[in-house]
Design a protein around this motif. Structure first.
Motif, PDB file in Angstrom:
ATOM      1  N   LEU A   1       6.668  -0.302   0.646  1.00 20.37           N
ATOM      2  CA  LEU A   1       7.859  -0.067   1.255  1.00 20.37           C
ATOM      3  C   LEU A   1       8.178  -0.839   2.505  1.00 20.37           C
ATOM      4  O   LEU A   1       9.334  -1.118   2.690  1.00 20.37           O
ATOM      5  CB  LEU A   1       7.745   1.383   1.708  1.00 20.37           C
ATOM      6  CG  LEU A   1       9.300   2.036   2.182  1.00 20.37           C
ATOM      7  CD1 LEU A   1       9.719   2.862   1.045  1.00 20.37           C
ATOM      8  CD2 LEU A   1       9.241   2.510   3.519  1.00 20.37           C
ATOM      9  N   LEU A   2       7.123  -1.317   3.140  1.00 24.30           N
ATOM     10  CA  LEU A   2       7.748  -2.303   4.411  1.00 24.30           C
ATOM     11  C   LEU A   2       8.296  -3.487   3.964  1.00 24.30           C
ATOM     12  O   LEU A   2       9.394  -4.126   4.575  1.00 24.30           O
ATOM     13  CB  LEU A   2       6.320  -2.479   5.096  1.00 24.30           C
ATOM     14  CG  LEU A   2       5.622  -1.245   6.115  1.00 24.30           C
ATOM     15  CD1 LEU A   2       4.637  -1.915   6.937  1.00 24.30           C
ATOM     16  CD2 LEU A   2       6.990  -0.714   6.901  1.00 24.30           C
TER      17      LEU A   2
ATOM     18  N   SER B   1       6.368   1.921  -8.955  1.00 25.64           N
ATOM     19  CA  SER B   1       5.320   2.932  -8.520  1.00 25.64           C
ATOM     20  C   SER B   1       3.823   2.455  -8.396  1.00 25.64           C
ATOM     21  O   SER B   1       3.174   2.983  -7.629  1.00 25.64           O
ATOM     22  CB  SER B   1       5.392   4.121  -9.369  1.00 25.64           C
ATOM     23  OG  SER B   1       5.240   3.676 -10.685  1.00 25.64           O
ATOM     24  N   ALA B   2       3.401   1.599  -9.431  1.00 24.42           N
ATOM     25  CA  ALA B   2       2.346   1.115  -9.466  1.00 24.42           C
ATOM     26  C   ALA B   2       1.909  -0.046  -8.118  1.00 24.42           C
ATOM     27  O   ALA B   2       0.805  -0.445  -8.306  1.00 24.42           O
ATOM     28  CB  ALA B   2       1.988   0.520 -10.881  1.00 24.42           C
TER      29      ALA B   2
ATOM     30  N   GLU C   1       0.244  -2.057  11.466  1.00 18.18           N
ATOM     31  CA  GLU C   1       0.754  -2.739  10.279  1.00 18.18           C
ATOM     32  C   GLU C   1       2.249  -2.951  10.382  1.00 18.18           C
ATOM     33  O   GLU C   1       3.119  -3.948   9.950  1.00 18.18           O
ATOM     34  CB  GLU C   1       0.274  -2.416   8.843  1.00 18.18           C
ATOM     35  CG  GLU C   1      -1.154  -2.421   8.573  1.00 18.18           C
ATOM     36  CD  GLU C   1      -1.638  -1.599   7.611  1.00 18.18           C
ATOM     37  OE1 GLU C   1      -2.816  -2.233   7.186  1.00 18.18           O
ATOM     38  OE2 GLU C   1      -1.079  -0.563   7.321  1.00 18.18           O
ATOM     39  N   TYR C   2       2.957  -1.575  10.449  1.00 19.29           N
ATOM     40  CA  TYR C   2       4.427  -1.782  10.730  1.00 19.29           C
ATOM     41  C   TYR C   2       4.892  -2.501  11.770  1.00 19.29           C
ATOM     42  O   TYR C   2       5.843  -3.410  11.623  1.00 19.29           O
ATOM     43  CB  TYR C   2       4.896  -0.269  11.144  1.00 19.29           C
ATOM     44  CG  TYR C   2       6.305  -0.038  11.554  1.00 19.29           C
ATOM     45  CD1 TYR C   2       7.187   0.297  10.606  1.00 19.29           C
ATOM     46  CD2 TYR C   2       6.765  -0.045  12.891  1.00 19.29           C
ATOM     47  CE1 TYR C   2       8.589   0.131  11.035  1.00 19.29           C
ATOM     48  CE2 TYR C   2       7.992   0.055  13.349  1.00 19.29           C
ATOM     49  CZ  TYR C   2       8.895   0.100  12.145  1.00 19.29           C
ATOM     50  OH  TYR C   2      10.264   0.185  12.449  1.00 19.29           O
ATOM     51  N   GLU C   3       4.214  -2.694  13.033  1.00 23.18           N
ATOM     52  CA  GLU C   3       4.831  -3.606  14.120  1.00 23.18           C
ATOM     53  C   GLU C   3       4.488  -5.156  13.616  1.00 23.18           C
ATOM     54  O   GLU C   3       5.264  -5.982  13.667  1.00 23.18           O
ATOM     55  CB  GLU C   3       3.942  -3.175  15.372  1.00 23.18           C
ATOM     56  CG  GLU C   3       4.233  -1.969  15.730  1.00 23.18           C
ATOM     57  CD  GLU C   3       3.488  -1.871  17.154  1.00 23.18           C
ATOM     58  OE1 GLU C   3       2.573  -2.666  17.353  1.00 23.18           O
ATOM     59  OE2 GLU C   3       3.570  -0.522  17.633  1.00 23.18           O
TER      60      GLU C   3
ATOM     61  N   LYS D   1       0.958  -1.376  -0.009  1.00 24.03           N
ATOM     62  CA  LYS D   1       0.090   0.056  -0.146  1.00 24.03           C
ATOM     63  C   LYS D   1       0.973   1.167  -0.027  1.00 24.03           C
ATOM     64  O   LYS D   1       2.185   0.832   0.359  1.00 24.03           O
ATOM     65  CB  LYS D   1      -0.887   0.031   1.289  1.00 24.03           C
ATOM     66  CG  LYS D   1      -0.275   0.120   2.503  1.00 24.03           C
ATOM     67  CD  LYS D   1      -1.208  -0.234   3.813  1.00 24.03           C
ATOM     68  CE  LYS D   1      -2.349   0.351   3.744  1.00 24.03           C
ATOM     69  NZ  LYS D   1      -3.262  -0.021   5.008  1.00 24.03           N
ATOM     70  N   PRO D   2       0.363   2.378  -0.306  1.00 23.60           N
ATOM     71  CA  PRO D   2       1.186   3.543  -0.085  1.00 23.60           C
ATOM     72  C   PRO D   2       1.821   3.630   1.118  1.00 23.60           C
ATOM     73  O   PRO D   2       1.207   3.615   2.185  1.00 23.60           O
ATOM     74  CB  PRO D   2       0.114   4.624  -0.617  1.00 23.60           C
ATOM     75  CG  PRO D   2      -0.783   4.094  -1.474  1.00 23.60           C
ATOM     76  CD  PRO D   2      -1.194   2.630  -0.886  1.00 23.60           C
ATOM     77  N   PHE D   3       2.911   4.399   1.129  1.00 21.64           N
ATOM     78  CA  PHE D   3       3.818   4.323   2.488  1.00 21.64           C
ATOM     79  C   PHE D   3       3.022   5.291   3.433  1.00 21.64           C
ATOM     80  O   PHE D   3       2.983   4.872   4.828  1.00 21.64           O
ATOM     81  CB  PHE D   3       4.906   4.991   2.067  1.00 21.64           C
ATOM     82  CG  PHE D   3       5.848   5.412   3.266  1.00 21.64           C
ATOM     83  CD1 PHE D   3       6.644   4.311   4.102  1.00 21.64           C
ATOM     84  CD2 PHE D   3       6.214   6.842   3.479  1.00 21.64           C
ATOM     85  CE1 PHE D   3       7.106   4.761   5.240  1.00 21.64           C
ATOM     86  CE2 PHE D   3       6.899   7.023   4.717  1.00 21.64           C
ATOM     87  CZ  PHE D   3       7.296   6.207   5.548  1.00 21.64           C
ATOM     88  N   THR D   4       2.165   6.354   3.094  1.00 14.57           N
ATOM     89  CA  THR D   4       1.617   7.193   4.107  1.00 14.57           C
ATOM     90  C   THR D   4       0.421   6.552   4.662  1.00 14.57           C
ATOM     91  O   THR D   4      -0.075   7.067   5.593  1.00 14.57           O
ATOM     92  CB  THR D   4       1.112   8.733   3.398  1.00 14.57           C
ATOM     93  OG1 THR D   4       0.615   8.298   2.340  1.00 14.57           O
ATOM     94  CG2 THR D   4       2.536   9.244   3.174  1.00 14.57           C
TER      95      THR D   4
END
Length: 240
Positions: free
Chosen positions: A149-150, A144-145, A99-101, A90-93
């Motif tokens: 990033l994680l 980009s599509a 989700e990060y954890e 998904k987009p970084f922002t």
């Protein structure tokens, strides 16, 4: 890997209940290894060459339990395949702290705990060993599509750690390698548009579990190969 003292070599495979992990379990059994298979949902086994341990390797105590079970049954660990992983694209922002954890816990903490314990055991055995990471070609070829990033953060870390381990423990005969994957057809993406997935790969198809298994088996049987990031991605990392 050669047997010692009449006992079969032992491979530990994480994320082993389905998909790539299940394929790797069967591949190592065909190679003559005793396998310790672990995941959070794996079912019990009564087969002599297959020990299953239900565990979340992101938890240090659970990772210790997996290693203890392997040593109690077989007395050794020769190969560790760090296959368990979480992918959230998904987009970084838009990533949430939860989700990060979740992603870092499985992809990084799980790798750290079990690999540290396995390497300590391999050093104590004095017979060398092999560590394999499963990563993604998005580390080398972001799109980009398809922002993820994680995945780049965690799997890129595993690729760097693979080379670090290879050099740090080369003198002890412990090898470290990784397979860097494109899109692989597994139960996790069973409902995806296969034609769209095929277009992502220069070879014109998504990968199959057997493609990953073949690559890991090659690395297992290649004693002069260490520190290698083997791309199993239909050409994605080469370009488009």
């Amino acid at each position: 890997m050669e047997e010692a003292e009449g006992s079969p070599a032992v491979a530990v495979v994480t994320g082993a209940s389905r998909g790539i992990g299940a394929g790797l379990v069967e591949a190592y059994r065909r190679l003559g290894y005793a396998v310790v298979a672990t995941s959070r949902t794996i079912e019990p086994s009564d087969e002599a060459d297959l020990l299953t341990v239900r565990a979340d390797v992101a938890d240090r105590a659970a990772a210790e339990r997996v290693v203890a079970a392997a040593l109690d049954r077989h007395g050794r660990i020769d190969t560790l395949v760090n296959n368990a992983g979480i992918f959230i694209g998904k987009p970084f922002t838009e990533y949430t702290p939860a989700e990060y954890e979740a992603v870092t816990a499985v992809n990084l903490d799980g790798f750290f705990h079990l690999t540290q314990l396995a390497v300590r055991q391999m050093l104590a055995q004095g017979r060398g060993g092999h560590i394999v990471q499963v990563t993604t070609s998005l580390v080398d070829h972001p799109r980009s599509a398809a922002p993820a990033l994680l995945a780049s953060l965690t799997k890129g870390g595993l690729q760097a750690a693979t080379k670090g381990l290879a050099i740090e423990y080369a003198a002890h005969g412990i090898r470290a390698n990784a397979v860097s994957l494109g899109v692989i057809t597994t139960p996790l993406n069973a409902g995806a548009d296969r034609e769209a997935l095929a277009r992502l790969h220069p070879l014109g198809r998504p990968g199959e579990v057997r493609d990953v298994v073949d690559a890991v088996v090659f690395l297992e049987n290649a004693p002069f190969v260490t520190g290698e990031i083997l791309h199993v991605d239909g050409g994605q990392s080469a370009g488009h």
